[in-house]
Design a protein around this motif. Sequence first.
Motif, PDB file in Angstrom:
ATOM      1  N   SER A  84       0.833  -1.195   0.000  1.00 53.66           N
ATOM      2  CA  SER A  84       0.000   0.000   0.000  1.00 53.66           C
ATOM      3  C   SER A  84       0.868   1.244   0.000  1.00 53.66           C
ATOM      4  CB  SER A  84      -0.945   0.007   1.201  1.00 53.66           C
ATOM      5  OG  SER A  84      -0.214   0.042   2.413  1.00 53.66           O
ATOM      6  N   LYS A  85       0.277   2.350  -0.468  1.00 50.85           N
ATOM      7  CA  LYS A  85       0.964   3.636  -0.463  1.00 50.85           C
ATOM      8  C   LYS A  85      -0.083   4.734  -0.420  1.00 50.85           C
ATOM      9  CE  LYS A  85       2.669   5.307  -4.249  1.00 50.85           C
ATOM     10  NZ  LYS A  85       3.467   5.514  -5.483  1.00 50.85           N
ATOM     11  N   ASP A  86       0.322   5.893   0.083  1.00 48.22           N
ATOM     12  CA  ASP A  86      -0.564   7.053   0.120  1.00 48.22           C
ATOM     13  C   ASP A  86      -0.271   7.954  -1.073  1.00 48.22           C
ATOM     14  OD1 ASP A  86      -1.579   6.064   2.461  1.00 48.22           O
ATOM     15  OD2 ASP A  86      -0.390   7.365   3.757  1.00 48.22           O
ATOM     16  N   ILE A  87      -1.337   8.485  -1.677  1.00 47.11           N
ATOM     17  CA  ILE A  87      -1.201   9.323  -2.857  1.00 47.11           C
ATOM     18  C   ILE A  87      -2.040  10.589  -2.690  1.00 47.11           C
ATOM     19  CG2 ILE A  87      -0.732   7.397  -4.419  1.00 47.11           C
ATOM     20  CD1 ILE A  87      -3.650   7.489  -5.295  1.00 47.11           C
ATOM     21  N   ILE A  88      -1.646  11.649  -3.368  1.00 50.19           N
ATOM     22  CA  ILE A  88      -2.417  12.882  -3.410  1.00 50.19           C
ATOM     23  C   ILE A  88      -3.247  12.890  -4.688  1.00 50.19           C
ATOM     24  CG2 ILE A  88      -2.319  15.397  -3.517  1.00 50.19           C
ATOM     25  CD1 ILE A  88      -1.525  14.323  -0.827  1.00 50.19           C
ATOM     26  N   ILE A  89      -4.550  13.120  -4.538  1.00 49.60           N
ATOM     27  CA  ILE A  89      -5.448  13.143  -5.689  1.00 49.60           C
ATOM     28  C   ILE A  89      -5.615  14.563  -6.216  1.00 49.60           C
ATOM     29  CG2 ILE A  89      -7.783  12.636  -6.501  1.00 49.60           C
ATOM     30  CD1 ILE A  89      -7.971  10.501  -4.366  1.00 49.60           C
ATOM     31  N   ILE A  90      -5.864  15.513  -5.307  1.00 55.83           N
ATOM     32  CA  ILE A  90      -6.066  16.916  -5.687  1.00 55.83           C
ATOM     33  C   ILE A  90      -5.083  17.766  -4.879  1.00 55.83           C
ATOM     34  CG2 ILE A  90      -7.746  18.771  -5.969  1.00 55.83           C
ATOM     35  CD1 ILE A  90      -9.959  16.702  -5.679  1.00 55.83           C
ATOM     36  N   PRO A  91      -3.953  18.149  -5.444  1.00 54.20           N
ATOM     37  CA  PRO A  91      -2.953  18.896  -4.676  1.00 54.20           C
ATOM     38  C   PRO A  91      -3.472  20.212  -4.109  1.00 54.20           C
ATOM     39  CG  PRO A  91      -2.020  18.054  -6.727  1.00 54.20           C
ATOM     40  CD  PRO A  91      -3.493  17.805  -6.794  1.00 54.20           C
ATOM     41  N   GLU A  92      -4.354  20.904  -4.837  1.00 49.71           N
ATOM     42  CA  GLU A  92      -4.831  22.210  -4.392  1.00 49.71           C
ATOM     43  C   GLU A  92      -5.572  22.141  -3.065  1.00 49.71           C
ATOM     44  OE1 GLU A  92      -4.250  22.026  -8.691  1.00 49.71           O
ATOM     45  OE2 GLU A  92      -5.450  20.849  -7.301  1.00 49.71           O
ATOM     46  N   SER A  93      -6.281  21.061  -2.828  1.00 49.90           N
ATOM     47  CA  SER A  93      -7.052  20.912  -1.582  1.00 49.90           C
ATOM     48  C   SER A  93      -6.511  19.799  -0.701  1.00 49.90           C
ATOM     49  CB  SER A  93      -8.528  20.644  -1.915  1.00 49.90           C
ATOM     50  OG  SER A  93      -8.646  19.535  -2.791  1.00 49.90           O
ATOM     51  N   ASN A  94      -5.415  19.181  -1.108  1.00 50.24           N
ATOM     52  CA  ASN A  94      -4.758  18.123  -0.337  1.00 50.24           C
ATOM     53  C   ASN A  94      -5.658  16.905  -0.123  1.00 50.24           C
ATOM     54  OD1 ASN A  94      -2.305  17.309   0.852  1.00 50.24           O
ATOM     55  ND2 ASN A  94      -3.134  17.644   2.897  1.00 50.24           N
ATOM     56  N   VAL A  95      -6.550  16.648  -1.077  1.00 50.04           N
ATOM     57  CA  VAL A  95      -7.366  15.436  -1.021  1.00 50.04           C
ATOM     58  C   VAL A  95      -6.474  14.252  -1.381  1.00 50.04           C
ATOM     59  CG1 VAL A  95      -9.333  14.212  -2.007  1.00 50.04           C
ATOM     60  CG2 VAL A  95      -9.476  16.666  -1.578  1.00 50.04           C
ATOM     61  N   SER A  96      -6.513  13.232  -0.546  1.00 53.76           N
ATOM     62  CA  SER A  96      -5.575  12.119  -0.701  1.00 53.76           C
ATOM     63  C   SER A  96      -6.316  10.789  -0.686  1.00 53.76           C
ATOM     64  CB  SER A  96      -4.534  12.158   0.421  1.00 53.76           C
ATOM     65  OG  SER A  96      -5.162  12.098   1.696  1.00 53.76           O
ATOM     66  N   ALA A  97      -5.554   9.713  -0.799  1.00 54.86           N
ATOM     67  CA  ALA A  97      -6.135   8.375  -0.767  1.00 54.86           C
ATOM     68  C   ALA A  97      -5.050   7.390  -0.369  1.00 54.86           C
ATOM     69  CB  ALA A  97      -6.712   7.992  -2.129  1.00 54.86           C
ATOM     70  N   ARG A  98      -5.475   6.238   0.090  1.00 53.55           N
ATOM     71  CA  ARG A  98      -4.551   5.128   0.330  1.00 53.55           C
ATOM     72  C   ARG A  98      -4.834   4.050  -0.712  1.00 53.55           C
ATOM     73  NH1 ARG A  98      -2.657   3.560   6.204  1.00 53.55           N
ATOM     74  NH2 ARG A  98      -1.434   5.416   5.696  1.00 53.55           N
ATOM     75  N   LEU A  99      -3.793   3.646  -1.400  1.00 56.45           N
ATOM     76  CA  LEU A  99      -3.882   2.673  -2.478  1.00 56.45           C
ATOM     77  C   LEU A  99      -3.391   1.318  -1.975  1.00 56.45           C
ATOM     78  CD1 LEU A  99      -4.285   2.204  -5.592  1.00 56.45           C
ATOM     79  CD2 LEU A  99      -1.875   2.839  -5.844  1.00 56.45           C
ATOM     80  N   PHE A 100      -4.178   0.275  -2.212  1.00 60.42           N
ATOM     81  CA  PHE A 100      -3.834  -1.093  -1.814  1.00 60.42           C
ATOM     82  C   PHE A 100      -3.699  -1.951  -3.065  1.00 60.42           C
ATOM     83  CE2 PHE A 100      -5.925   0.846   1.754  1.00 60.42           C
ATOM     84  CZ  PHE A 100      -5.284   0.342   2.870  1.00 60.42           C
ATOM     85  N   LEU A 101      -2.570  -2.648  -3.179  1.00 61.01           N
ATOM     86  CA  LEU A 101      -2.285  -3.434  -4.374  1.00 61.01           C
ATOM     87  C   LEU A 101      -2.060  -4.896  -4.008  1.00 61.01           C
ATOM     88  CD1 LEU A 101       0.330  -1.006  -5.956  1.00 61.01           C
ATOM     89  CD2 LEU A 101      -2.050  -1.265  -6.639  1.00 61.01           C
TER      90      LEU A 101
END
Length: 237
Positions: free
Chosen positions: A32-49
Amino acid sequence: MYIYMYKDGHVERLIEAEFVPPPTHPKIGVSSKDIIIIPESNVSARLFLPKPTHPNQKLPLLVYFHGGAFCVSSPFTPKYSNYFNALVAKDNVIAVSVNYRKAPKHPIPTAYEDSWAKQALNLDGKAVLDRLWPFLCPANPDNNDPRVNPVSTDGPSLVGLGCSRVLVCVAEKDVLRDRGWRYYEALGRNGWMGVVEIMVTDGEGHGFHLNDLDCEKAKGLITRLAAFYNRDMTSNS
């Protein structure tokens, strides 16, 4: 039960505020890793592979919006990290758990907008929902808002729902189960051309599948989800 908001605007979240780093479990084959989806508002997600079994294998994509009444919790809590490790290992899917912005600083519809861009305690549940929604969405305090009640008379038609299959999962003792049933029934009679199924877990309440991953009913839900996610997938050999 969820949150304190002080007169000076300070917010204290009472539950599910803990952060754990992205876990990696080689034994079960999930990274898993954390990613930024929308940099302007710092909306993020955790990705599981899941661990790939074939270089050309196609996998289902699960986009998940966590619980917490729009004002607490995140994908980065132990509860959700543990759940997705178990689900991804069993179901062989790629999971993206979105960390949308929370009320009251970001009232509804922010969570919906964040989620599109990329009910934790079961005590006096109907009363809690009635009291909580105006706090989350002061612009439209009626909890019959179509964003929380998809079969509201004020909502858009479900005829054009953009998918061919839907699985609605409800728990027998969940205070929100009736809305799940109404959604299932509405999809079956409104002219939508897809196939809708429902799974009912007897004897359980809201969020049971997150609270005890080792119970047989939580495992049964993951198994049913695996069959649903992978039904149309084919492996290239």
